[in-house]
Motif scaffolding. Structure first.
Motif, short mmCIF file in Angstrom:
data_model
loop_
_atom_site.label_atom_id
_atom_site.label_comp_id
_atom_site.label_asym_id
_atom_site.label_seq_id
_atom_site.Cartn_x
_atom_site.Cartn_y
_atom_site.Cartn_z
N GLN A 247 46.80 55.58 63.44
CA GLN A 247 47.58 56.80 63.61
C GLN A 247 47.51 57.71 62.38
OE1 GLN A 247 49.20 58.02 66.24
NE2 GLN A 247 48.92 56.28 67.61
N LEU A 248 47.93 57.18 61.23
CA LEU A 248 48.10 58.03 60.06
C LEU A 248 46.78 58.55 59.50
CD1 LEU A 248 49.98 59.37 58.08
CD2 LEU A 248 50.05 57.26 56.75
N PHE A 249 45.82 57.68 59.29
CA PHE A 249 44.57 58.15 58.67
C PHE A 249 43.82 59.14 59.56
CE2 PHE A 249 40.13 57.91 57.32
CZ PHE A 249 40.27 58.15 55.96
N PRO A 250 43.65 58.88 60.86
CA PRO A 250 42.98 59.90 61.69
C PRO A 250 43.74 61.22 61.72
CG PRO A 250 43.04 57.78 62.82
CD PRO A 250 43.93 57.65 61.62
N THR A 251 45.07 61.16 61.77
CA THR A 251 45.86 62.39 61.79
C THR A 251 45.71 63.15 60.47
OG1 THR A 251 47.49 61.46 63.31
CG2 THR A 251 48.20 63.32 61.98
N TRP A 252 45.81 62.44 59.38
CA TRP A 252 45.68 63.07 58.06
C TRP A 252 44.29 63.67 57.88
CZ3 TRP A 252 42.58 61.54 53.84
CH2 TRP A 252 42.88 62.16 52.62
N THR A 253 43.27 63.00 58.37
CA THR A 253 41.90 63.51 58.25
C THR A 253 41.76 64.86 58.94
OG1 THR A 253 40.99 61.25 58.15
CG2 THR A 253 39.47 63.03 58.76
N LEU A 254 42.40 65.01 60.10
CA LEU A 254 42.28 66.25 60.87
C LEU A 254 43.27 67.32 60.44
CD1 LEU A 254 41.83 64.71 64.43
CD2 LEU A 254 40.09 65.95 63.14
N LEU A 255 44.44 66.90 59.94
CA LEU A 255 45.52 67.85 59.68
C LEU A 255 45.96 67.88 58.23
CD1 LEU A 255 47.74 67.15 62.84
CD2 LEU A 255 45.96 68.89 62.55
N GLU A 256 45.11 67.49 57.32
CA GLU A 256 45.50 67.42 55.91
C GLU A 256 46.03 68.75 55.39
OE1 GLU A 256 43.58 66.06 51.58
OE2 GLU A 256 42.31 66.25 53.36
N ASP A 257 45.51 69.86 55.91
CA ASP A 257 45.93 71.18 55.43
C ASP A 257 47.37 71.51 55.78
OD1 ASP A 257 43.54 71.73 54.21
OD2 ASP A 257 42.69 72.81 55.92
N ILE A 258 47.93 70.86 56.78
CA ILE A 258 49.31 71.17 57.15
C ILE A 258 50.24 69.98 56.91
CG2 ILE A 258 48.58 72.88 58.84
CD1 ILE A 258 49.34 70.85 61.05
N MET A 259 49.76 69.02 56.15
CA MET A 259 50.57 67.83 55.85
C MET A 259 50.63 67.59 54.34
SD MET A 259 49.07 64.98 58.52
CE MET A 259 50.07 63.66 57.79
N SER A 260 51.76 67.05 53.88
CA SER A 260 51.82 66.46 52.54
C SER A 260 52.22 65.02 52.75
CB SER A 260 52.83 67.20 51.65
OG SER A 260 54.15 67.01 52.13
N ALA B 72 59.55 56.79 67.07
CA ALA B 72 58.86 56.31 68.27
C ALA B 72 57.63 57.17 68.57
CB ALA B 72 59.82 56.33 69.46
N ARG B 73 57.77 58.46 68.41
CA ARG B 73 56.64 59.35 68.70
C ARG B 73 55.53 59.19 67.67
NH1 ARG B 73 58.32 65.37 69.64
NH2 ARG B 73 56.10 65.41 70.15
N ALA B 74 55.91 58.95 66.42
CA ALA B 74 54.91 58.76 65.37
C ALA B 74 54.06 57.53 65.63
CB ALA B 74 55.59 58.65 64.01
N MET B 75 54.68 56.49 66.16
CA MET B 75 53.94 55.25 66.41
C MET B 75 52.95 55.39 67.55
SD MET B 75 54.99 53.29 64.03
CE MET B 75 55.57 54.63 62.95
N SER B 76 53.21 56.33 68.47
CA SER B 76 52.35 56.46 69.65
C SER B 76 51.44 57.68 69.62
CB SER B 76 53.21 56.51 70.92
OG SER B 76 54.08 57.63 70.91
#
Length: 261
Positions: A87-100, A224-228
């Protein structure tokens, strides 16, 4: 000159000044020059994607704060490892510009006074060492690079055995000896103590790991949403203009390919 003039146009218009550049792209599109680099989709429509990419300007509106995600976890927890890798690594890879991102490798550990060390970990001494290794890596490399190393470790069969090769792969300038000295020395303890303080300060107190907060807040719904589906949640929580990855906007690449001889 073309790139410099384009940059001047974007910067000056955004500050309500007049631009006197003579040579700059004149795309036929429905967006004013101040928005040409606001997203990849707009840059492509206005035919200035090359200039925007050269200027590293295709980013979300930086006046809107990124989604601040903090992960409280432990290195050998199976659910933590799954969340990081799936979950976290794929999301961060795609959305790093809008995440800290903030990583807190402590989890359900406890500060104790014993012959085995100052900390007691849920999955034993190996986990305490894994937590400490990741804490030291974060300290020496910074979160962005450290997360690549930690992903490498957590996706391996043996987290601890993968630490040194993963470090060498992503941060060859940081010696393993430096990390090991941190783990066995005062610095490692101080880093872990800081993470212990952060974890104990959670309100509400964490009841499990992985434990995820967004902008410093925890809710059962977001957990719950973060996990899925963390990716969709981050896109939803971001208040600025959604990047193309979130909107699913098609990106038309230049026509090219390998021609049959």
């Amino acid at each position: 000159m073309r790139v410099l003039c384009f940059l001047a146009v974007v910067l000056l218009i955004s500050k309500d000044h007049k631009s006197f550049c003579i040579s700059h792209p004149k795309p036929a599109c429905r967006y004013p020059p101040s928005q040409w680099c606001r997203s990849l989709e707009i840059a492509i429509e206005c035919k200035v994607q090359k200039q925007c990419m050269e200027l590293s300007a295709i980013k979300p509106n930086q006046t809107v704060p990124p989604v601040a995600l903090t992960l409280y976890y432990e290195s050998l927890c199976p659910d933590c490892r799954s969340f990081i890798t799936q979950q976290l690594f794929p999301t961060w890879t795609l959305l790093e510009d809008i995440m800290s991102l903030t990583l807190v490798p402590y989890g359900n550990a406890k500060e104790v006074l014993s012959a085995n060390g100052p900390f007691s970990c849920q999955h034993g001494e190996p986990e305490c060492r894994g937590n400490m290794i990741e804490a030291c890596i974060i300290h020496f490399t910074g979160t962005s690079l450290a997360f690549q190393i930690i992903y490498c470790m957590e996706s391996a069969t043996n987290v601890l055995n993968a630490a040194e090769p993963c470090l060498q792969l992503y941060a060859p300038s940081v010696s393993w000896g430096t990390v090991d000295a941190c783990v066995t020395g005062r610095l490692g303890y101080e880093l872990m103590h800081g993470y212990a303080v952060m974890t104990r300060a959670l309100n509400p107190a964490h009841t499990h790991v992985p434990w995820v907060t967004f902008d410093g807040e925890y809710t059962e719904e977001n957990d719950a949403r973060a996990m899925s589906s963390l990716f969709h949640l981050v896109c939803e929580l971001y208040k600025g203009v959604k990047p193309p990855a979130c909107t699913g906007a098609p990106v038309k690449l230049s026509a090219s390919g390998c021609l049959k001889e």
